[in-house]
Design a protein around this motif. Structure first.
Motif, mmCIF file in Angstrom:
data_model
loop_
_atom_site.group_PDB
_atom_site.id
_atom_site.type_symbol
_atom_site.label_atom_id
_atom_site.label_comp_id
_atom_site.label_asym_id
_atom_site.label_seq_id
_atom_site.Cartn_x
_atom_site.Cartn_y
_atom_site.Cartn_z
ATOM 1 N N UNK A 30 0.932 -1.300 -0.041
ATOM 2 C CA UNK A 30 0.056 0.076 0.041
ATOM 3 C C UNK A 30 0.877 1.174 0.309
ATOM 4 N N UNK A 31 1.900 1.247 0.863
ATOM 5 C CA UNK A 31 2.867 2.234 0.681
ATOM 6 C C UNK A 31 3.559 2.466 -0.637
ATOM 7 N N UNK A 32 4.014 1.357 -1.295
ATOM 8 C CA UNK A 32 4.449 1.377 -2.420
ATOM 9 C C UNK A 32 3.533 2.081 -3.484
ATOM 10 N N UNK A 33 2.231 1.824 -3.530
ATOM 11 C CA UNK A 33 1.196 2.489 -4.240
ATOM 12 C C UNK A 33 0.988 3.926 -4.133
ATOM 13 N N UNK A 34 1.061 4.368 -2.702
ATOM 14 C CA UNK A 34 1.197 5.845 -2.479
ATOM 15 C C UNK A 34 2.490 6.540 -3.090
ATOM 16 N N UNK A 38 2.616 9.568 -5.967
ATOM 17 C CA UNK A 38 3.304 10.756 -5.768
ATOM 18 C C UNK A 38 4.330 11.273 -6.456
ATOM 19 N N UNK A 39 4.818 9.954 -6.968
ATOM 20 C CA UNK A 39 6.222 10.089 -7.978
ATOM 21 C C UNK A 39 5.539 9.379 -9.302
ATOM 22 N N UNK A 40 4.996 9.638 -10.171
ATOM 23 C CA UNK A 40 4.469 8.927 -11.266
ATOM 24 C C UNK A 40 5.376 8.536 -12.231
ATOM 25 N N UNK A 41 6.655 8.899 -12.192
ATOM 26 C CA UNK A 41 7.480 8.829 -13.273
ATOM 27 C C UNK A 41 8.592 7.412 -12.699
ATOM 28 N N UNK A 42 8.422 7.049 -11.488
ATOM 29 C CA UNK A 42 9.273 6.183 -11.057
ATOM 30 C C UNK A 42 8.880 4.807 -11.017
ATOM 31 N N UNK A 50 13.494 3.553 -2.333
ATOM 32 C CA UNK A 50 13.210 4.665 -1.622
ATOM 33 C C UNK A 50 12.591 4.602 -0.254
ATOM 34 N N UNK A 51 11.404 3.849 -0.391
ATOM 35 C CA UNK A 51 10.601 3.572 0.652
ATOM 36 C C UNK A 51 11.393 2.606 1.927
ATOM 37 N N UNK A 52 12.441 1.908 1.502
ATOM 38 C CA UNK A 52 13.145 1.366 2.364
ATOM 39 C C UNK A 52 14.284 2.173 3.232
ATOM 40 N N UNK A 53 14.374 3.260 2.764
ATOM 41 C CA UNK A 53 15.287 4.305 3.276
ATOM 42 C C UNK A 53 14.419 4.985 4.389
ATOM 43 N N UNK A 54 13.177 5.087 4.364
ATOM 44 C CA UNK A 54 12.310 5.436 5.633
ATOM 45 C C UNK A 54 12.530 4.673 6.819
ATOM 46 N N UNK A 55 12.879 3.239 6.655
ATOM 47 C CA UNK A 55 12.901 2.183 7.664
ATOM 48 C C UNK A 55 14.294 2.086 8.186
ATOM 49 N N UNK A 56 15.324 3.181 8.362
ATOM 50 C CA UNK A 56 16.468 2.995 8.736
ATOM 51 C C UNK A 56 16.728 3.725 10.188
ATOM 52 N N UNK A 57 15.521 4.061 10.779
ATOM 53 C CA UNK A 57 15.646 4.771 12.289
ATOM 54 C C UNK A 57 16.234 3.945 13.140
ATOM 55 N N UNK A 58 16.983 4.468 14.227
ATOM 56 C CA UNK A 58 17.135 3.560 15.497
ATOM 57 C C UNK A 58 16.870 4.236 16.640
ATOM 58 N N UNK A 59 15.696 4.923 16.681
ATOM 59 C CA UNK A 59 15.264 5.816 17.950
ATOM 60 C C UNK A 59 13.777 6.155 17.861
#
Length: 340
Positions: A30-34, A38-42, A50-59
């Motif tokens: 679902x996030x991938x669809x969103x 948002x970035x139709x050319x991708x 790119x989404x995977x980068x959002x999941x790099x937090x450590x706190x």
């Protein structure tokens, strides 16, 4: 039990989940669809990277920022239909019989979403889940400490102006260090005066005093996380005396690494042995890569809980809920029957 047998067994046991953020039950697809919208050319693969980068937090604060960035991808209230569809699938996968979820409106209201339209979507989707699964979903509005007490009061007023049976109370989530419980006493008192249940995240990212403030100033019925209760013997005894339950989310706490860095370090075992009413929950399944049956397996395989002790924790999930006493008793009886 071996893992496969455990999962097969526990999926068949009635369970409630009481600490679950609806926006974080969303699936990666679902996030991938969103993101692609948002970035139709991708391309799909690039979007996934790119989404995977959002999941790099450590706190915790890093997680909250990722959470808000994903909320930014929502374009309209219609997107909530997708969240509830993912919630329905999650409920079915984990054999959940009742769920109380947090819904956080602040970021959406700031984006210009109409609160009454959001509430209508909640109500319609909750009814749809009930029709398709037989499971009741109830909602706690997260008034949010991240944006301050004035914003929390605004969220409460929006809720009071748009009351529906599916919304049963309020919660306090967000950055605990930036929004101490003591700042929100007036909001919580007003909520209780209007017949709403109250809960709060506390002791997740701040020491035990935050839990004292949650139970003494906010007068909550349950504490979300409550990890730092282990620091204060008097507090643990007080939680037992008042019958205040902890909504424990072990993998979430390990992931954010504030007080525990492994499941074996988590104080859940201590809390249970002290007689605190503990429940098992996932917090944010997508963000922490865990589902409810996983949390039970982790408690069994890595935290020293026997199957019989987990049965008590399953029953606690109903006892600590905001169901009426009759339904709590019937669900606990259903656990006994399924266990046999």
């Amino acid at each position: 039990m071996e893992k496969a047998d455990f999962y097969d067994f526990f999926r068949k046991i009635p369970k409630a989940e009481l600490h679950l953020h609806i926006e974080a039950v969303i699936s990666f697809d679902s996030i991938n669809k969103f993101y692609m919208r948002k970035f139709p050319g991708i391309g799909k693969d690039e979007a996934a990277r790119e989404i995977k980068k959002l999941f790099t937090y450590d706190n915790l604060d890093g997680f909250i920022q990722a959470y808000l960035q994903i909320q930014e991808m929502y374009e309209s209230v219609a997107d909530f239909d997708l969240i509830f569809s993912d919630l329905k699938d999650y409920i079915v996968r984990n054999g959940i019989s009742y769920v109380e979820v947090f819904a956080a409106p602040s970021a959406f209201v700031k984006k210009g979403f109409d609160f009454s339209a959001m509430v209508e979507s909640y109500s319609r989707n909750v009814r749809k889940v009930k029709e398709e699964t037989g499971v009741d979903v109830r909602i706690l509005i997260d008034v949010s400490r991240t944006f301050g007490a004035e914003n929390a009061e605004k969220n409460l007023q929006l809720l009071l102006a748009n009351r529906i049976p599916e919304i049963i109370g309020i919660g306090l989530g967000g950055s605990e260090s930036k929004g101490p419980c003591r700042d929100f006493g007036a909001v919580f008192e007003k909520a209780r005066d209007n017949g709403l249940f109250t809960v709060a995240h506390a002791g997740e990212d701040v020491d035990a005093f935050s839990i004292w403030d949650a139970i003494d100033i906010l007068k909550v019925s349950r504490v979300g996380h409550g990890v730092t209760a282990f620091q204060d013997e008097a507090l643990m005894k007080e939680l037992v005396r008042r019958g205040i339950a902890l909504e424990s989310c072990p993998m979430s706490n390990v992931f954010t690494k504030r007080y525990v860095k492994s499941l074996s370090e988590h104080p859940l075992r201590k809390f249970f042995d002290e007689g605190i009413m503990v429940t098992l929950n996932t917090d944010d399944p997508l963000f922490f890569g865990v589902e409810l049956v996983d949390e039970y397996w982790n408690a069994y395989s890595q935290m020293g809980f026997s199957a019989a002790e987990l049965k008590e924790i399953v029953k606690n999930s109903f006892r600590a809920s905001f169901l009426d006493e009759g339904r709590k008793a019937r669900f606990c009886a259903a656990v006994d029957e399924a266990w046999g």
